[in-house]
Design a protein around this motif. Structure first.
Motif, PDB file in Angstrom:
ATOM      1  N   THR A 278      -5.123   2.533  -2.282  1.00  0.00           N
ATOM      2  CA  THR A 278      -6.218   1.567  -2.212  1.00  0.00           C
ATOM      3  C   THR A 278      -7.290   1.887  -3.245  1.00  0.00           C
ATOM      4  OG1 THR A 278      -5.827   1.271   0.158  1.00  0.00           O
ATOM      5  CG2 THR A 278      -7.939   0.520  -0.698  1.00  0.00           C
ATOM      6  N   ALA A 279      -7.610   3.167  -3.393  1.00  0.00           N
ATOM      7  CA  ALA A 279      -8.582   3.580  -4.421  1.00  0.00           C
ATOM      8  C   ALA A 279      -8.063   3.242  -5.814  1.00  0.00           C
ATOM      9  CB  ALA A 279      -8.857   5.076  -4.298  1.00  0.00           C
TER      10      ALA A 279
ATOM     11  N   GLY B 263       0.260   0.227   5.728  1.00  0.00           N
ATOM     12  CA  GLY B 263       1.129   1.222   5.112  1.00  0.00           C
ATOM     13  C   GLY B 263       1.752   2.137   6.153  1.00  0.00           C
ATOM     14  N   SER B 264       2.491   3.125   5.667  1.00  0.00           N
ATOM     15  CA  SER B 264       3.183   4.046   6.561  1.00  0.00           C
ATOM     16  C   SER B 264       2.470   5.374   6.722  1.00  0.00           C
ATOM     17  CB  SER B 264       4.607   4.313   6.039  1.00  0.00           C
ATOM     18  OG  SER B 264       4.555   4.858   4.723  1.00  0.00           O
ATOM     19  N   ASN B 265       1.550   5.683   5.806  1.00  0.00           N
ATOM     20  CA  ASN B 265       0.842   6.961   5.837  1.00  0.00           C
ATOM     21  C   ASN B 265      -0.597   6.725   5.409  1.00  0.00           C
ATOM     22  OD1 ASN B 265      -0.200   9.557   4.473  1.00  0.00           O
ATOM     23  ND2 ASN B 265       1.598  10.288   5.587  1.00  0.00           N
ATOM     24  N   SER B 266      -1.545   7.144   6.242  1.00  0.00           N
ATOM     25  CA  SER B 266      -2.951   6.852   5.967  1.00  0.00           C
ATOM     26  C   SER B 266      -3.444   7.506   4.686  1.00  0.00           C
ATOM     27  CB  SER B 266      -3.814   7.295   7.152  1.00  0.00           C
ATOM     28  OG  SER B 266      -3.632   8.667   7.427  1.00  0.00           O
TER      29      SER B 266
ATOM     30  N   TYR C 224       0.785  -1.231   0.000  1.00  0.00           N
ATOM     31  CA  TYR C 224       0.000   0.000   0.000  1.00  0.00           C
ATOM     32  C   TYR C 224       0.816   1.280   0.000  1.00  0.00           C
ATOM     33  CZ  TYR C 224      -3.898  -3.089   0.935  1.00  0.00           C
ATOM     34  OH  TYR C 224      -4.844  -4.083   0.842  1.00  0.00           O
ATOM     35  N   ASP C 225       2.131   1.200   0.204  1.00  0.00           N
ATOM     36  CA  ASP C 225       2.947   2.405   0.098  1.00  0.00           C
ATOM     37  C   ASP C 225       3.203   2.782  -1.357  1.00  0.00           C
ATOM     38  OD1 ASP C 225       3.092   2.965   2.749  1.00  0.00           O
ATOM     39  OD2 ASP C 225       5.044   2.038   3.083  1.00  0.00           O
ATOM     40  N   GLN C 226       2.911   1.853  -2.251  1.00  0.00           N
ATOM     41  CA  GLN C 226       3.013   2.100  -3.685  1.00  0.00           C
ATOM     42  C   GLN C 226       2.003   1.195  -4.384  1.00  0.00           C
ATOM     43  OE1 GLN C 226       6.882   0.912  -5.045  1.00  0.00           O
ATOM     44  NE2 GLN C 226       6.800  -1.069  -4.031  1.00  0.00           N
TER      45      GLN C 226
END
Length: 480
Positions: free
Chosen positions: A212-213, A202-205, A64-66
């Motif tokens: 995710t979108a 992930g690291s940032n919401s 999710y960070d990328q």
């Protein structure tokens, strides 16, 4: 300044060489255990949870960070069984390990540096050494944090929590409440959106929400198969208005073996006589649930995920919950790692089942009462209908009971009091989870509430024990 340097020097000597207090004259008693060794054993018991925390957070961090479509497709396929998931993790082990270290280790360093300075400051005021207790408190606090928590919030939580929950009571051994939980409680009520939100990966919401979108758009997912970063507890906190019948209606897209099949067939005939449960398409199912069963569209996605939890549909399977293939706080995801730590603590004699067993039993029985109520009708609240055993494998209940409730300082010491204390924690956890929608995870508040009554439980137990012993002694048996 001199007192600060004195505390720092004595703390270093105690940490690296010997206990803080040693006898200066006879009698000299050799004890195989002291505070330092106790804390060391607890940290050893936490190693499995730490390892799984790094791997689990690393998997979701890498995803999710990328945006990595091939990796996400591989992960979705691997999540269908625990063996395929383990194979998936092993094939990308170093990627996930380093991604997890990048998330977990900075939090640990920040907590130890900030908390260590606070401990040394207060120790210097009293010309004492820093107790080894913070060695465990720091790692426990790190394990109950979500990976997305900003660093400045971590500093705020550990600073205010240690001062209010520990130092104001006199330091280690004098605190009424579990210090790590007080730190989390401060964050919970100060920044509720960060501690109870829908993003636990992930690291940032904000980055996670954006990616995710993008995943859902590129993979063309619908409301029944969207990718989510919510924790299982967040998903299970449905509004009271969402009923069992509506959830079973959604579950028809995954399985025809639902508990309310007859009621659904009747409702479907009333809605459209041309439709049949056995041949219902996804589009027809959505139309039936939203228009026939009157489920609000904004609840459709979350209800669909809840249906997967209820009927053990991938990725929300019991095995994924148990081994940690789920978003959540660092240490709560893998129940397998927590139970390994429990075995170590019991084998070394640091904890006993007098708190753990009553807490688990009452949690199971309380969840069972809600479950039986939910089974009484099709219009009962859906989130009551989770089987009792699922309440034990989602969220941080196991971690909290094993590593927090058994804290010897904030918990009771007498055997009877420990049983009552554990039973109260298990019961309150489920009640808070299911009754109060603002607190999806009830174990933190349950333990803190029980901590407040711990001295009372000990006092009552000792009073009755004293009366029992006094009643067995006769005048003739007393030797003057």
């Amino acid at each position: 300044m001199n007192s600060f340097l004195y505390s720092l020097l004595e703390t270093s000597k105690s940490f690296f060489y010997s206990p803080a207090k040693t006898p200066k004259h006879a009698p000299f008693v050799r004890d195989p255990i002291d505070i330092k060794r106790i804390m060391t054993l607890v940290v050893i018991a936490l190693i499995p949870a730490i390892f799984f925390a790094i791997i689990s957070s690393g998997v979701h961090g890498a995803l999710y960070d990328q945006v990595n479509i091939p990796l996400m497709k591989e992960y979705i396929e691997a999540s269908k069984s625990i063996f395929s998931y383990l194979s998936f993790v092993s094939s990308h082990f170093f990627l996930f390990f380093f991604a997890g270290c990048k998330l977990f280790l900075p939090q640990v360093i920040i907590i130890y540096v900030t908390g260590g300075l606070i401990e040394i400051f207060f120790a210097s005021l009293h010309r004492k050494t820093v107790s080894e207790g913070f060695f465990v408190t720091g790692i426990l606090f790190a394990l109950i944090l979500p990976p997305t928590l900003p660093y400045w919030m971590t500093i705020f939580g550990v600073s205010v929590g240690l001062i209010l929950g520990k130092e104001l009571f006199g330091g280690t051994g004098m605190n009424i409440f579990n210090p790590a939980l007080v730190c989390r409680c401060i964050l919970y009520f100060s920044f509720p959106s960060y501690m109870t939100g829908n993003i636990w990966a992930g690291s940032n919401s904000f980055i996670t929400a954006k990616n995710t979108a993008a995943y859902n758009q590129m993979l063309e997912t619908g409301p029944y198969d969207t990718i989510t970063t919510s924790s299982p507890l967040t998903i299970s906190e449905l509004p009271m208005s969402v009923t069992r019948l509506q959830i079973d209606g959604i579950a028809l897209s995954y399985t025809k073996d639902v508990k309310l099949k007859k009621e659904l067939q009747k409702s479907l005939l009333d809605f459209n006589k041309k439709l049949s449960i056995d041949s219902l398409s996804v589009a027809e199912n959505i139309d039936f649930v939203t228009n026939g069963l009157k489920l609000p569209e904004e609840q459709l996605e979350k209800a669909a995920h809840f249906a997967k939890i209820l009927y053990n549909i991938a990725p929300f399977t019991d095995m994924n919950f148990y081994f940690g293939n789920m978003p959540g706080s660092f240490g709560e995801t893998s129940k397998c790692a927590v139970h390994i730590g429990m075995i170590i603590l019991i084998f070394t004699g640091l904890i006993s089942f007098r708190i753990i067993f009553p807490a688990m039993v009452t949690a199971f029985l309380t969840a069972g009462c809600f479950y039986l109520f939910a089974m009484s009708g099709a219009d009962t609240p859906a989130h009551f209908s989770l089987p009792p055993y699922k309440q034990l494998i989602i969220g941080g209940l196991s971690f909290g009971i094993i590593f927090m409730a058994t804290d010897p300082v904030s918990g009771p010491t007498t055997k009877v009091a420990q049983i009552i204390y554990g039973a109260l924690i298990g019961m309150l956890t489920i009640i808070i989870r299911l009754i109060n929608p603002a607190f999806p995870e009830g174990i933190m508040l349950a333990i803190l509430f029980a901590n407040a009554f711990s001295p009372l439980f000990d006092r009552i137990a000792l009073r009755y024990r004293k009366k029992g012993v006094a009643g067995k002694i006769t005048f003739d048996e007393v030797k003057v």
